[in-house]
Design an enzyme around this catalytic site. Structure first.
Site, PDB file in Angstrom:
ATOM      1  N   SER A 104       0.857  -1.192   0.000  1.00 46.22           N
ATOM      2  CA  SER A 104       0.000   0.000   0.000  1.00 46.22           C
ATOM      3  C   SER A 104       0.890   1.238   0.000  1.00 46.22           C
ATOM      4  O   SER A 104       1.785   1.369   0.838  1.00 46.22           O
ATOM      5  CB  SER A 104      -0.895   0.007   1.241  1.00 46.22           C
ATOM      6  OG  SER A 104      -1.711  -1.145   1.283  1.00 46.22           O
ATOM      7  N   TRP A 142      -4.787  -8.184   3.985  1.00 43.75           N
ATOM      8  CA  TRP A 142      -4.012  -9.335   3.514  1.00 43.75           C
ATOM      9  C   TRP A 142      -3.984 -10.390   4.611  1.00 43.75           C
ATOM     10  O   TRP A 142      -4.265 -10.120   5.776  1.00 43.75           O
ATOM     11  CB  TRP A 142      -2.594  -8.889   3.156  1.00 43.75           C
ATOM     12  CG  TRP A 142      -1.853  -8.238   4.277  1.00 43.75           C
ATOM     13  CD1 TRP A 142      -1.143  -8.837   5.278  1.00 43.75           C
ATOM     14  CD2 TRP A 142      -1.778  -6.819   4.539  1.00 43.75           C
ATOM     15  NE1 TRP A 142      -0.628  -7.891   6.129  1.00 43.75           N
ATOM     16  CE2 TRP A 142      -0.987  -6.665   5.698  1.00 43.75           C
ATOM     17  CE3 TRP A 142      -2.280  -5.691   3.897  1.00 43.75           C
ATOM     18  CZ2 TRP A 142      -0.704  -5.403   6.248  1.00 43.75           C
ATOM     19  CZ3 TRP A 142      -1.985  -4.441   4.437  1.00 43.75           C
ATOM     20  CH2 TRP A 142      -1.215  -4.308   5.588  1.00 43.75           C
ATOM     21  N   ASP A 200      -8.443  -2.795   2.727  1.00 45.57           N
ATOM     22  CA  ASP A 200      -7.205  -3.118   2.021  1.00 45.57           C
ATOM     23  C   ASP A 200      -6.468  -4.066   2.960  1.00 45.57           C
ATOM     24  O   ASP A 200      -5.687  -3.636   3.811  1.00 45.57           O
ATOM     25  CB  ASP A 200      -6.396  -1.841   1.760  1.00 45.57           C
ATOM     26  CG  ASP A 200      -5.121  -2.102   0.972  1.00 45.57           C
ATOM     27  OD1 ASP A 200      -4.880  -3.271   0.603  1.00 45.57           O
ATOM     28  OD2 ASP A 200      -4.354  -1.146   0.738  1.00 45.57           O
ATOM     29  N   CYS A 236      -7.279  -1.372   7.154  1.00 40.75           N
ATOM     30  CA  CYS A 236      -6.112  -1.893   6.440  1.00 40.75           C
ATOM     31  C   CYS A 236      -5.273  -2.721   7.405  1.00 40.75           C
ATOM     32  O   CYS A 236      -5.004  -2.286   8.534  1.00 40.75           O
ATOM     33  CB  CYS A 236      -5.273  -0.760   5.851  1.00 40.75           C
ATOM     34  SG  CYS A 236      -3.851  -1.350   4.895  1.00 40.75           S
TER      35      CYS A 236
END
Length: 695
Positions: free
Chosen positions: A453, A694, A692, A647
């Site tokens: 990012s 992961w 966003d 995020c």
């Protein structure tokens, strides 16, 4: 009729040439869409102006099975290749692997019933198709879809299409397996026939590989029955032919020693820069942002001026890594290739549909160092395939056991995070010199760019991209302790050390060819490209925003806040800007601690920072708890149509934040828990809630 003079003729001819050029653009004179693929044309045996008609391609190459893939990180492509190899070796299918973006789909209504199509589809982001699957997805999901025969949804145009489907996803994401489920439904609605159940591999549960293996066996049984296939003993049939070249050396100008394509080889790198063609960007600044020994977090500034690369706040930057020298040496050594590491090889597809995964001629060292994911996870299927090439019978039996027994494989390989060279070393220390290099090429994924990012604002620094990256390390206990190092973050750490004056950087004992092929990365350069994201600030800066970003998950929010601070300085009205940030200790890993004060001065009361330090008190405190403590403020801003952003870690933090937000909405508004969850889901659908994340 008046007679034409010379000037008239010249003008007329010019108009005719221009008109012809316009209507034939992309056919006779257009620049190839993909410079990386174009550079592979000779290596792949591809013909100029290759067809986008998949049936024409299958007919001219004698294929009866096509495996399409939609892949973002290479895993779906790897599974597609494995299905193709297994279908060929076990059942005699004439298979080909196809990138979804390489073909058109209006003629799927003419797909014959004696052939089969397989779809291996990864779901990306918030239920989105992968980049290479966008056109196919939009076509097959279109409301006004029309095929070559003129048929639409109501006429079952795909009644002759038999297909197989497998999806890759992560159950920690809201739209788990959205792509394969939607495509499966669309194909069935159009009259296609699915063979066997659609499979789903779950990366979030860590069962992707076992899910794939469990799905494919009954699938092959049903497919064999449908197509009257007979299973035979699987024998390795190479996809690629490899020739050692005595007439070339690594110094020969046409030999690739790590360059990604021909333009880079010839020293004439040019755009467009993308996932096939990186920009070699200078690192203009690098520094450590942790203040504790033993852990590293890097801040880097990448200069993209002069590249025509552009980004918007919230986008991602892709870094193209290089494998660590220690792992390259290990791989070469166990295969008995150390003394031939710089031998030049040419690689050719033995099938007209085979795509060579890197440009050739090259060397063993360059292929392994720059193009093969040699540190990636290992599959049972791969291990089993290498048993036939073991140095002795005991090793052969051990490899067969690892391939057959999933519990034994988990204990010996998966739980130890071993790469393929480490597996071979532990099974037998003797050289595995009988292993064909072609099987390693076919079975090991292409080394993929890693995405980060962007932690800067494009409004503030248009041609300079910030990266914030924690250097990764996993310590695996056991009788033979294994320390797994992040491939890309340690590469970036080596570059940072080089920039700060260390002549021979070796982070954590790892060395890298940081000057790149033929020293083209010298002076601290790194190959990059930009990937655009839907993770965006509201277009109206007066709209409130709430951000939750613990650890390096704060990266895009540094960019968000940097942008809002600049807008406030420029006199624009900026809405309430709330950040929930967490880390271990305020004295060790509090990222950008001083910067938040600077932004506070620019934004005034519009900016509030709520911190959670998990290791400073007897009871661990996380961002979810801080969110709960500010429930009234959070709800107030949401009712003002404020955007909510998350995020970071998908598997725990993001899921718990999602749950907590549902509880906050329900409690603050006097609603049931179910209604609170429903409102949060609606926020996601309308992009008021963005992630966003992961795993």
């Amino acid at each position: 009729m008046a007679q034409l003079d010379t000037l008239d003729l010249i003008v007329l001819i010019a108009l005719l040439v221009g008109t012809a050029a316009y209507f034939t653009k992309g056919t006779y004179w257009g620049v190839p869409k993909d410079p990386y693929a174009a550079s592979f044309a000779s290596a792949n045996g591809a013909k100029a102006g290759k067809t986008r008609n998949i049936l024409e391609k299958m007919d001219e190459s004698g294929k009866n099975a096509v495996i399409f893939y939609g892949s973002q990180t290479g895993t779906a492509e790897d599974y597609a290749s494995r299905l193709a190899k297994e279908g060929s070796s076990r059942f005699g299918l004439k298979t080909m692997v196809a990138d979804l973006e390489d073909y058109d789909y209006e003629n799927l209504d003419t797909f014959p019933a004696d052939k089969v199509a397989m779809f291996v589809l990864a779901t990306y982001g918030e239920g989105e198709p992968t980049d290479n699957a966008v056109d196919f997805y939009e076509f097959i999901m279109g409301d006004d879809i029309s095929f070559s025969g003129g048929g639409g949804v109501d006429s079952s145009p795909l009644s002759d299409l038999y297909f197989v489907a497998f999806g890759l996803g992560n159950n920690t994401y809201e739209h788990y397996q959205a792509l394969v489920r939607r495509v499966n439904t669309a194909l069935l609605k159009l009259g296609a026939h699915r063979i066997s159940a659609a499979g789903e591999g779950d990366d979030g549960a860590g069962t992707m590989e076992e899910d794939f293996l469990a799905w494919k066996e009954p699938m092959w049984t049903e497919l064999a029955q449908k197509m009257n296939l007979e299973e035979r003993e699987a024998v390795y049939e190479p996809v690629f032919g490899i020739t050692e070249r005595d007439d070339l050396t690594p110094d020969t100008k046409e030999v690739y020693v790590g360059e990604p394509n021909k333009n880079h080889l010839e020293g004439m790198s040019r755009g467009p820069y993308n996932a096939h063609n990186p920009y070699i960007a200078p690192i203009v600044e690098s520094r450590e942002v942790f203040t504790v020994k033993g852990r590293n977090c890097l801040h880097m500034e990448i200069d993209v001026s002069g590249s025509n690369l552009s980004y918007q706040t919230g986008d991602h930057i892709a870094v193209w890594p290089t494998n660590a020298g220690r792992e390259v040496d290990r791989f070469l050594d166990i295969l008995g290739l150390s003394d031939r590491r710089h031998k030049v090889i040419s690689v050719k597809g033995l099938d007209p549909t085979a795509r060579v995964p890197f440009p050739t001629p090259t060397t063993y060292d360059a292929a392994i160092r720059y193009h093969m994911e040699i540190c990636g996870p290992v599959s049972r299927q791969f291990v089993a395939s290498l048993a036939a090439f073991a140095p002795d019978e005991a090793s052969k039996d051990e490899m067969a056991r690892l391939g057959d027994d999933k519990d034994y494989f988990r204990e010996k390989v998966s739980n130890q995070y071993l790469n393929i060279a480490q597996v071979l070393e532990r099974v037998c220390e003797a050289k595995w010199s009988k292993v064909p290099f072609s099987i390693m090429m076919e079975s090991i994924q292409k080394l993929q760019p890693r995405y980060y990012s962007i932690s800067s604002s494009s409004l503030v620094q248009k041609t300079k991209i910030s990266i914030t990256a924690v250097v990764e390390e996993i310590r695996v206990p056991g009788s033979k302790p294994n320390i797994v190092k992040g491939v890309t973050t340690n590469y970036l750490l080596a570059l940072k050390q080089k920039q700060h004056g260390e002549p021979e950087p070796d982070p954590h004992g790892l060395t890298y060819a940081i000057t790149g092929p033929r020293n083209k990365y010298d002076g601290c350069h790194v190959p990059v490209h930009v990937r655009h994201s839907n993770f965006k600030l509201p277009s109206d800066p007066s709209k409130p925003i709430i951000m939750v970003g613990p650890g390096s998950g704060v990266a895009p929010f540094r960019g968000f806040i940097q942008e809002r601070a600049a807008q406030a300085k420029a006199g624009e009205k900026v809405g309430k800007t709330i950040l929930f940030y967490g880390c271990r200790k305020s004295t060790e890993d509090f990222l950008y601690k001083d910067e938040w004060e600077m932004y506070k001065q620019a934004l005034g009361d519009s900016f509030e920072l709520f911190t959670a330090f998990s290791r400073e008190t007897a009871e661990k405190v996380y961002v979810q708890q801080r969110l709960s403590e500010q429930a009234s403020l959070v709800n107030e801003l949401l009712q003002q149509k404020g955007n909510f952003y998350v995020c970071g870690d998908a598997s725990n933090m993001a899921r718990e934040v999602n749950t907590m937000l549902g509880q906050i909405v329900a409690n603050q508004r006097g609603l049931t828990a179910e209604k609170g969850e429903e409102i949060v889901k609606s926020m996601r659908s309308s992009n008021q809630y963005q992630e966003d994340v992961w795993s």
